[in-house]
Structures are given as structure tokens and as C-alpha cells.
Design an enzyme around this catalytic site. Structure first.
Site, PDB file in Angstrom:
ATOM      1  N   ASP A  52       0.713  -1.297  -0.154  1.00 10.91           N
ATOM      2  CA  ASP A  52       0.028  -0.316  -0.063  1.00 10.91           C
ATOM      3  C   ASP A  52       0.923   1.334   0.062  1.00 10.91           C
ATOM      4  OD1 ASP A  52      -2.462  -1.364  -0.186  1.00 10.91           O
ATOM      5  OD2 ASP A  52      -2.448  -1.475   2.299  1.00 10.91           O
ATOM      6  N   ASP A 122      -5.045   9.727   3.975  1.00 11.70           N
ATOM      7  CA  ASP A 122      -5.347  10.679   5.313  1.00 11.70           C
ATOM      8  C   ASP A 122      -4.461  11.887   5.426  1.00 11.70           C
ATOM      9  OD1 ASP A 122      -3.359   9.350   6.454  1.00 11.70           O
ATOM     10  OD2 ASP A 122      -4.633   7.777   7.064  1.00 11.70           O
ATOM     11  N   ALA A 167      -7.630   2.430   7.481  1.00  9.44           N
ATOM     12  CA  ALA A 167      -6.117   2.705   7.818  1.00  9.44           C
ATOM     13  C   ALA A 167      -5.921   3.067   9.268  1.00  9.44           C
ATOM     14  CB  ALA A 167      -5.132   3.608   6.799  1.00  9.44           C
ATOM     15  N   SER A 169      -7.175   5.905  10.669  1.00 14.16           N
ATOM     16  CA  SER A 169      -8.454   6.378  11.162  1.00 14.16           C
ATOM     17  C   SER A 169      -9.152   5.079  11.943  1.00 14.16           C
ATOM     18  CB  SER A 169      -9.258   6.860  10.205  1.00 14.16           C
ATOM     19  OG  SER A 169     -10.785   7.025  10.821  1.00 14.16           O
ATOM     20  N   LEU A 170      -9.035   4.074  11.168  1.00 13.15           N
ATOM     21  CA  LEU A 170      -9.738   2.737  11.872  1.00 13.15           C
ATOM     22  C   LEU A 170      -9.120   2.072  13.005  1.00 13.15           C
ATOM     23  CD1 LEU A 170     -11.745   0.332  11.617  1.00 13.15           C
ATOM     24  CD2 LEU A 170      -9.859  -0.816  10.252  1.00 13.15           C
TER      25      LEU A 170
END
Length: 268
Positions: A52, A122, A167, A169-170
């Protein structure tokens, strides 16, 4: 159709056979190896071989140049990659056939002072964690379309796209958004509060983040990379970018199945 190949040399330092194979398959398309963003001009499709982070590193430049990405995962999670390494032949065949779908992923446009950044995943505004600028917490005010949302005493704030919702935030307690939802997430990091919660807001809105107190500069991290700092007398304006990152996908895409597999909840 002009095709390029970009790869993380961490995974291909001793064996370039796959890269050569892709270039040979698209030799009639003047396929070339892409080293950096300056090589993207004129390309229509870019094979990205890596994790990623590899995809994120080139995503905004692909968006600005109108280059579609097809990812082959050699990293850990691989949320952004459509294919695993053993399916590379399938990826090649899909591109050659032209019978693929294109999923457009929205981006953040981030303005701080005279500098503009673009993020597929983000933006993180956070306290400095080392050196003379070290801070235990930061106090930040968030405003959406001119209205104050809250003042956050925390380690910082994450602003995420639907793509980035799986990502950082989770991990910080934010919601998962499917890629088609037209919204962003504001997620406080370790807030010192009984009421601070992640906030989902429409992507037609503009978010303004401002420091409340004087103090050391805050760190700015865009798609996992430290890009600069924000002084106590500055603010950051975040809105939806006019650019999108275009991913080549298969017809059988199932977001929730992929989510469960990548988070190691399912084995199949």
C-alpha cells in the site's frame, strides 16, 4: 495504450523477471519502467508492484497525470492492490483485454500556508513526539463550513477519505466507509475527553483545523509521510480535491469480503 511498470525494489532487488515479463507483454505499447513522477507523462496504465505504501507514494501524481493504477500486492495488507502476486497473469490479461472497471477514489486537498498537498488516505495533524518541540498533547479547533465542531485536546487529528478509513483512522476508532460514500472522517487521536467521537461529514464541505494555544509547531503527515509542520499561528484547510485516483478493478469486486480477509477475520 501506453503502459508503465513501477516497483518497490525492496521486493525485486534480486529478481526482475516479473518486471521484464510485463514489459514484454506490452512491448507493442512502448511499455517502460517508471522511476519517479517525471516518467508518468503520456502513460494510460501503470502496474504498481509493492504494498500500500508503494501505491500511496505515487497515487497523487498518477491522479494529476490521469494515469490508471493496477496494483499487485507484495506488501503486508494490500488494501489498495487488486491482485496478489500469483494472479499477475490475470492482471496482465485484464489490461490487455480492456474489459476492466475503473474505480475512482476521491482525494483530500490540503492547504497550509503557501503549500498544497494531496492525500488518497489521510492527513494527520499531530503533536511533536521528540526533541525540543515535544508536546504531551495539542489543543485543536475543528470547523466545518464555518461552524465549530469541537475543540480537541488530544495527540492530534486524523482526516480520512473513504479509502483511508481502513487505515490509521480505523485503528484510532473511526468508522469504515465504503469507497462509494461521498464523505470524509475526522477522528481525534487519544482525545482527553468523555465525549469526543469520530465525525463523518460530507465531502462537499470544507474543514478548517486551527491550533488553540501557542506552542511548538505541529507535525503534518500525508499518506503516512511526514511532509512538514504547522506553526501555532497557522491553520489547515481541507476539502475534496478535483483529482481522483483511478484504480483498475475486476468485475467481481466485493469490498466487505476483501475487508474481512485483509483484517485476518476470514481465511477464505
Amino acid at each position: 495504450m501506453k503502459v508503465g511498470v513501477y516497483f518497490n525494489d525492496k521486493y525485486f532487488s534480486d529478481d526482475n523477471r516479473l518486471i521484464e515479463k510485463i514489459c514484454n507483454e506490452f512491448s507493442d505499447c512502448s511499455c517502460r519502467v517508471v522511476v519517479d513522477a517525471s516518467d508518468l507523462q503520456g502513460l494510460e496504465v501503470l502496474f504498481v508492484l509493492g504494498g500500500d505504501g508503494t501505491i500511496l507514494g505515487l497515487a497523487s501524481e498518477c491522479a494529476k497525470n490521469g494515469v490508471k493504477i493496477i496494483g499487485v500486492n507484495y506488501g503486508h495488507m494490500g488494501f489498495l492492490a487488486e491482485f496478489e502476486p500469483e494472479k499477475t497473469d490475470e492482471a496482465i490479461a485484464l489490461v490487455k483485454s480492456g474489459k476492466y472497471l475503473v474505480q475512482k477514489r476521491c482525494m483530500l486537498e490540503i492547504n497550509c500556508g503557501d503549500t498544497t498537498y494531496y492525500a488518497l488516505n489521510d492527513l494527520v495533524v499531530q503533536r511533536s513526539t521528540s526533541g525540543e518541540n515535544f508536546r504531551n498533547t495539542v489543543n485543536l479547533r475543528a470547523e466545518i463550513d464555518g461552524s465549530t465542531v469541537d475543540n480537541f485536546s488530544s495527540d492530534g487529528i486524523i482526516v480520512s477519505t473513504p479509502t483511508g478509513s481502513t487505515a490509521y483512522s480505523l485503528s484510532a476508532g473511526g468508522s469504515v466507509l465504503t469507497p462509494d460514500i461521498e464523505a470524509f472522517i475526522l477522528t481525534p487521536i487519544c482525545a482527553h475527553s468523555l465525549h469526543s467521537r469520530p465525525i463523518v461529514f460530507g465531502n462537499k464541505s470544507t474543514l478548517l483545523i486551527s491550533p488553540i494555544d501557542r506552542g511548538a509547531p505541529l507535525e503534518l503527515i500525508v499518506d503516512g509521510k511526514a511532509v512538514g509542520t504547522m506553526a501555532y499561528d497557522q491553520n489547515i484547510k481541507i476539502k475534496k480535491s478535483r483529482f481522483t485516483v483511478d484504480f483498475i478493478t475486476k468485475d467481481d469486486k466485493n469490498f466487505f469480503k476483501k475487508l474481512l480477509i485483509k483484517l485476518n477475520i476470514w481465511s477464505k
